[in-house]
Enzyme design. Structure first.
Site, PDB file in Angstrom:
ATOM      1  CB  ALA A 249      -1.006   0.035   1.152  1.00  0.00           C
ATOM      2  CB  ALA A 250       4.432   2.061  -0.394  1.00  0.00           C
ATOM      3  N   GLY A 251       2.235   2.570  -2.581  1.00  0.00           N
ATOM      4  CA  GLY A 251       1.763   3.284  -3.770  1.00  0.00           C
ATOM      5  C   GLY A 251       0.388   3.893  -3.532  1.00  0.00           C
ATOM      6  CG  ASP A 252      -2.767   1.356  -2.777  1.00  0.00           C
ATOM      7  OD1 ASP A 252      -2.696   1.510  -4.016  1.00  0.00           O
ATOM      8  OD2 ASP A 252      -2.896   0.249  -2.241  1.00  0.00           O
TER       9      ASP A 252
HETATM   10  O1  RIB Z   1      -1.737  -2.001  -3.249  1.00  0.00           O
HETATM   11  C1  RIB Z   1      -1.894  -2.922  -2.203  1.00  0.00           C
HETATM   12  C2  RIB Z   1      -3.153  -3.686  -2.365  1.00  0.00           C
HETATM   13  O2  RIB Z   1      -3.042  -4.502  -3.505  1.00  0.00           O
HETATM   14  C3  RIB Z   1      -3.461  -4.638  -1.234  1.00  0.00           C
HETATM   15  O3  RIB Z   1      -4.184  -4.044  -0.184  1.00  0.00           O
HETATM   16  C4  RIB Z   1      -4.195  -5.770  -1.910  1.00  0.00           C
HETATM   17  O4  RIB Z   1      -5.542  -5.866  -1.574  1.00  0.00           O
HETATM   18  C5  RIB Z   1      -4.002  -5.529  -3.405  1.00  0.00           C
HETATM   19  O5  RIB Z   1      -5.132  -5.056  -3.984  1.00  0.00           O
END
Ligand code: RIB
Length: 298
Positions: A249-252
């Site tokens: 989730a670093a990118g998110d």
């Molecule tokens: O970017 C991370 C996410 O990728 C995770 O939370 C997982 O669910 C996948 O979708």
């Protein structure tokens, strides 16, 4: 734009089934892991939570199954004050999950089983057009069907919305949509696939994406940092050095924070610096939504 930007995320919602282990097993091998956690995730939901924690008003369009994971994931989004009216519960198909292995070097490997995320169709967009009218910025990824993403980009653009596109996991794109995207946020692998090149030079890779029609390209290169285009050329910002334990989730975190800063009126450069700080915090914590920082931390 205003103090509390209105952000619509159209995308995936997953329950992450996270195994923490010394190393990833080889094919055919069984090993004993260290820990197991169920953590709310999904690229769309993570980006929505990242934006909400940075102070944006956030609404979501997506799907979950009529099962316990769906209950828990909706509760997690509700707890972040995210508007979940655009999320449909679908029958006879499970909520999306991601099987994630995190090793002691902070590397991860992920298998996503989309489940209900594969049911986010044009009808879900049509049924929630008021959310498209409401928002300033729309964020999209590729864990829901590409046709839905394209429909949403077109509808958003018709209404003059800012479109932030994070094409992950990457797939072949119809170049017709390139011109509608205001900000493309990619990692190196995604950049190479979209530009159909093996270019290793990061600056040239960003240039290639610009040459094929994207206006604003932001390319994250993990622990090396970020490149993006400016009027004066392509700029590089180094990453912040931290002790990473899980890069999930670093990118998110980067995308949600960038969108919120931009929506607050910051310029691209400042918004990217904010996003770099948020991503650096995210990798020092385990899990997806569990690791996303709040505004007062960055
Ligand atoms: O970017 C991370 C996410 O990728 C995770 O939370 C997982 O669910 C996948 O979708």
């Amino acid at each position: 734009m205003n103090e509390n930007p209105k952000i619509l995320v159209v995308g995936s919602i997953n329950m992450d089934l996270v195994t923490i282990t010394k190393r990833t097993p080889a094919i055919g091998e069984t090993i004993i892991g260290k820990d197991f956690k169920m953590i709310p995730g999904g690229k769309g939901a993570n980006q929505a939570v990242a934006a909400a924690r940075m102070g944006a008003e956030v609404a979501f369009i997506g799907c979950v199954g009529d099962d316990i994971y769906g209950d828990k994931l909706l509760e997690a989004l509700r707890d972040e004050s995210i508007n979940i009216n655009g999320i449909t519960r679908v029958n006879n198909i499970p909520t999306g999950i991601a099987n994630i292995i995190v090793d002691e070097k902070a590397n991860n490997s992920i298998i996503v089983v989309p489940g209900a995320n594969s049911k986010v169709h044009a009808e879900n967009i049509n049924a929630n057009m008021e959310l498209i009218d409401w928002c300033d910025i729309i964020i999209l990824q590729l864990e829901i069907p590409l046709e839905t993403v394209m429909k949403c980009i077109e509808e958003g653009k018709k209404r003059g919305k800012t479109i932030i596109f994070n094409p992950a996991p990457v797939q072949k794109l119809n170049e017709e949509i390139f011109k509608y995207i205001d900000y493309l946020i990619v990692n190196e692998i995604e950049a190479k696939q979209i530009s159909e090149t093996d270019e290793e030079d990061h600056f040239k890779l960003v240039e290639k994406l610009l040459n094929i029609g994207f206006r604003n390209v932001i390319m994250t290169v993990g622990e090396k940092g970020v490149l993006f285009n400016e009027n004066s050329g392509i700029k590089y910002i180094p990453a912040i050095k931290v002790n990473a334990i899980d890069t999930t989730a670093a990118g998110d975190s980067f995308v949600g924070t960038f969108a919120t800063s931009l929506g607050n009126g910051a310029d691209k450069d400042i918004s990217i610096h904010d996003a770099v700080r948020a991503a650096a915090i995210t990798v020092t914590r385990i899990g997806a939504q569990s690791s996303l920082p709040y505004k007062n931390e960055i």
